[in-house]
Motif scaffolding. Structure first.
Motif, PDB file in Angstrom:
ATOM      1  N   GLY A  95     -32.058  39.085   3.052  1.00  0.00           N
ATOM      2  CA  GLY A  95     -30.723  39.355   2.568  1.00  0.00           C
ATOM      3  C   GLY A  95     -29.739  38.264   2.945  1.00  0.00           C
ATOM      4  N   LYS A  96     -28.511  38.401   2.446  1.00  0.00           N
ATOM      5  CA  LYS A  96     -27.466  37.424   2.692  1.00  0.00           C
ATOM      6  C   LYS A  96     -26.510  37.923   3.770  1.00  0.00           C
ATOM      7  CE  LYS A  96     -27.585  35.860  -2.119  1.00  0.00           C
ATOM      8  NZ  LYS A  96     -26.798  35.691  -3.373  1.00  0.00           N
ATOM      9  N   GLY A  97     -25.897  36.980   4.454  1.00  0.00           N
ATOM     10  CA  GLY A  97     -24.931  37.344   5.477  1.00  0.00           C
ATOM     11  C   GLY A  97     -25.572  37.462   6.851  1.00  0.00           C
ATOM     12  N   THR A  98     -24.773  37.900   7.805  1.00  0.00           N
ATOM     13  CA  THR A  98     -25.254  38.079   9.170  1.00  0.00           C
ATOM     14  C   THR A  98     -26.202  39.263   9.213  1.00  0.00           C
ATOM     15  OG1 THR A  98     -23.167  37.227  10.053  1.00  0.00           O
ATOM     16  CG2 THR A  98     -24.581  38.491  11.564  1.00  0.00           C
ATOM     17  N   PRO A  99     -27.428  39.064   9.706  1.00  0.00           N
ATOM     18  CA  PRO A  99     -28.393  40.167   9.654  1.00  0.00           C
ATOM     19  C   PRO A  99     -28.086  41.266  10.661  1.00  0.00           C
ATOM     20  CG  PRO A  99     -29.353  38.299  10.803  1.00  0.00           C
ATOM     21  CD  PRO A  99     -28.026  37.831  10.254  1.00  0.00           C
ATOM     22  N   LEU A 100     -28.312  42.492  10.248  1.00  0.00           N
ATOM     23  CA  LEU A 100     -28.317  43.624  11.160  1.00  0.00           C
ATOM     24  C   LEU A 100     -29.658  43.604  11.888  1.00  0.00           C
ATOM     25  CD1 LEU A 100     -26.901  46.259   8.675  1.00  0.00           C
ATOM     26  CD2 LEU A 100     -25.765  45.546  10.784  1.00  0.00           C
ATOM     27  N   ARG A 101     -29.607  43.537  13.191  1.00  0.00           N
ATOM     28  CA  ARG A 101     -30.818  43.508  13.998  1.00  0.00           C
ATOM     29  C   ARG A 101     -31.270  44.949  14.279  1.00  0.00           C
ATOM     30  NH1 ARG A 101     -31.752  39.011  17.424  1.00  0.00           N
ATOM     31  NH2 ARG A 101     -32.113  40.442  19.169  1.00  0.00           N
ATOM     32  N   TYR A 102     -32.547  45.228  14.045  1.00  0.00           N
ATOM     33  CA  TYR A 102     -33.049  46.578  14.281  1.00  0.00           C
ATOM     34  C   TYR A 102     -34.384  46.534  15.000  1.00  0.00           C
ATOM     35  CZ  TYR A 102     -36.254  45.906  10.314  1.00  0.00           C
ATOM     36  OH  TYR A 102     -37.242  45.437   9.472  1.00  0.00           O
ATOM     37  N   ALA A 126     -36.948  44.690   2.959  1.00  0.00           N
ATOM     38  CA  ALA A 126     -37.024  43.380   2.308  1.00  0.00           C
ATOM     39  C   ALA A 126     -37.168  43.485   0.793  1.00  0.00           C
ATOM     40  CB  ALA A 126     -38.198  42.574   2.878  1.00  0.00           C
ATOM     41  N   ASP A 127     -37.469  44.668   0.281  1.00  0.00           N
ATOM     42  CA  ASP A 127     -37.700  44.819  -1.157  1.00  0.00           C
ATOM     43  C   ASP A 127     -36.436  44.459  -1.938  1.00  0.00           C
ATOM     44  OD1 ASP A 127     -37.889  46.389  -3.828  1.00  0.00           O
ATOM     45  OD2 ASP A 127     -39.914  46.553  -2.991  1.00  0.00           O
ATOM     46  N   PRO A 128     -36.549  43.711  -3.033  1.00  0.00           N
ATOM     47  CA  PRO A 128     -35.361  43.329  -3.805  1.00  0.00           C
ATOM     48  C   PRO A 128     -34.618  44.511  -4.412  1.00  0.00           C
ATOM     49  CG  PRO A 128     -37.386  42.720  -4.964  1.00  0.00           C
ATOM     50  CD  PRO A 128     -37.783  43.111  -3.579  1.00  0.00           C
ATOM     51  N   ARG A 129     -35.254  45.691  -4.458  1.00  0.00           N
ATOM     52  CA  ARG A 129     -34.575  46.899  -4.940  1.00  0.00           C
ATOM     53  C   ARG A 129     -33.904  47.671  -3.810  1.00  0.00           C
ATOM     54  NH1 ARG A 129     -39.930  49.283  -7.383  1.00  0.00           N
ATOM     55  NH2 ARG A 129     -40.577  48.360  -5.377  1.00  0.00           N
ATOM     56  N   GLY A 130     -33.958  47.115  -2.590  1.00  0.00           N
ATOM     57  CA  GLY A 130     -33.379  47.768  -1.429  1.00  0.00           C
ATOM     58  C   GLY A 130     -31.919  47.392  -1.229  1.00  0.00           C
ATOM     59  N   TRP A 131     -31.432  47.648  -0.001  1.00  0.00           N
ATOM     60  CA  TRP A 131     -30.000  47.466   0.261  1.00  0.00           C
ATOM     61  C   TRP A 131     -29.555  46.019   0.230  1.00  0.00           C
ATOM     62  CZ3 TRP A 131     -27.271  51.362  -0.803  1.00  0.00           C
ATOM     63  CH2 TRP A 131     -27.709  52.654  -0.524  1.00  0.00           C
ATOM     64  N   THR A 132     -30.468  45.066   0.357  1.00  0.00           N
ATOM     65  CA  THR A 132     -30.052  43.662   0.266  1.00  0.00           C
ATOM     66  C   THR A 132     -29.548  43.310  -1.124  1.00  0.00           C
ATOM     67  OG1 THR A 132     -32.303  42.921  -0.254  1.00  0.00           O
ATOM     68  CG2 THR A 132     -31.670  42.952   2.081  1.00  0.00           C
ATOM     69  N   ALA A 133     -29.863  44.148  -2.117  1.00  0.00           N
ATOM     70  CA  ALA A 133     -29.404  43.882  -3.482  1.00  0.00           C
ATOM     71  C   ALA A 133     -27.891  44.004  -3.616  1.00  0.00           C
ATOM     72  CB  ALA A 133     -30.087  44.831  -4.466  1.00  0.00           C
ATOM     73  N   ASP A 134     -27.217  44.521  -2.597  1.00  0.00           N
ATOM     74  CA  ASP A 134     -25.759  44.613  -2.681  1.00  0.00           C
ATOM     75  C   ASP A 134     -25.102  43.249  -2.513  1.00  0.00           C
ATOM     76  OD1 ASP A 134     -25.792  44.057   0.075  1.00  0.00           O
ATOM     77  OD2 ASP A 134     -25.265  46.095   0.677  1.00  0.00           O
ATOM     78  N   GLY A 135     -25.873  42.241  -2.124  1.00  0.00           N
ATOM     79  CA  GLY A 135     -25.349  40.886  -2.029  1.00  0.00           C
ATOM     80  C   GLY A 135     -24.773  40.502  -0.690  1.00  0.00           C
ATOM     81  N   HIS A 136     -24.669  41.448   0.226  1.00  0.00           N
ATOM     82  CA  HIS A 136     -24.111  41.083   1.537  1.00  0.00           C
ATOM     83  C   HIS A 136     -24.832  41.726   2.712  1.00  0.00           C
ATOM     84  CE1 HIS A 136     -22.100  45.029   1.814  1.00  0.00           C
ATOM     85  NE2 HIS A 136     -21.761  44.851   0.550  1.00  0.00           N
TER      86      HIS A 136
END
Length: 263
Positions: A95-102, A126-136
């Motif tokens: 995803g884009k932006g500062t990663p949330l560490r889990y 990591a799936d492109p249909r997941g939350w990273t698709a929001d762009g941030h």
């Protein structure tokens, strides 16, 4: 849910291959048709600095649960010690932006590999249909150091205990997201629900997407219309209301799968 079965050997066999939202095994589950997973969601905020208000994916139901018939290769204890084993290693940033560490953790005494659970969580986020698709939104799994949230697979009693800290009654049956803990009920991870009897692995992604969605600030929504994909933030365990099964917040074209907001 933010501060947020199905029966038989088929579900357990799928579980053995893989290593939060949730329902007890029902005899009627075996009669359900197979399901397909498709992509839902809305923009989410960045890393949380304070614990988010707790949400539950589904309210507790009357206890109709019973063990699946036949021998089980995966024991499903009702309770455990409440201590956890952390999955080793770490993932790259997605995803884009500062990663949330889990961190991914499995309660001690559960006969499931933390590494297998971590791999499932990683694939989902990591799936492109997941939350990273929001762009941030971005994510990175770690094994130590500071974290933004934890994904914890635990026995029903332990899930209940952690969720109660956020004022939630999960009744031994559902997952929750509370105090930066995505709590995943062991029975849901292994047995799924009546709508996912033949897609237990897909249901695991729904658990993660729903509960992480609560952590990101997303609330519950309902079915947008007959025959449309059920949003990941819908309480699918309560019924699909005319929608078709879906585990993803976004579709393959990057469009959010959502519906009217519900309390």
């Amino acid at each position: 849910m933010r501060s947020q079965l199905t029966g038989g050997l088929a579900a357990l066999a799928v579980f053995a291959a893989v290593g939060g939202a949730v329902v007890a095994w029902l005899p009627s589950d075996a009669k359900r048709p197979s399901t397909a997973a498709t992509p839902s969601g809305s923009p989410a905020p960045g890393p949380a600095e304070t614990p988010a208000p707790p949400r539950t994916s589904e309210p507790p139901e009357p206890d109709k649960s019973s063990p699946p018939p036949g021998p089980s290769t995966t024991p499903l204890p009702r309770s455990g010690p409440g201590t956890f084993v952390t999955a080793p290693g770490e993932s790259g940033k997605v995803g884009k932006g500062t990663p949330l560490r889990y961190r991914v953790e499995v309660e001690k005494g559960i006969a499931i590999s933390p590494k297998d659970v971590a791999e499932q969580v990683e694939r989902t986020l990591a799936d492109p249909r997941g939350w990273t698709a929001d762009g941030h939104s971005a994510f990175q799994r770690v094994a130590d150091g500071p974290t933004d949230f934890r994904v914890r697979l635990a026995t029903p009693a332990t899930v209940d205990k952690f969720c109660a800290e956020g004022g939630l009654d999960t009744g031994g049956k559902v997952n929750c997201s509370v105090n930066r803990n995505v709590m995943v009920n062991l029975r849901r991870w292994v047995l799924a629900t009546e709508f996912y009897t033949k897609d237990v692995v897909g249901y695991r992604s729904l658990i993660i997407n729903h509960e992480v969605g609560h952590f990101l600030g997303h609330g519950h929504v309902t079915c947008p219309g007959e025959g449309q994909p059920a949003p990941a933030m819908m309480q699918q365990i309560k019924g699909l209301l005319g929608c078709v099964p879906n585990v993803w917040p976004y579709d393959s074209d990057g469009r959010p799968i959502t519906g009217p907001a519900v309390p």
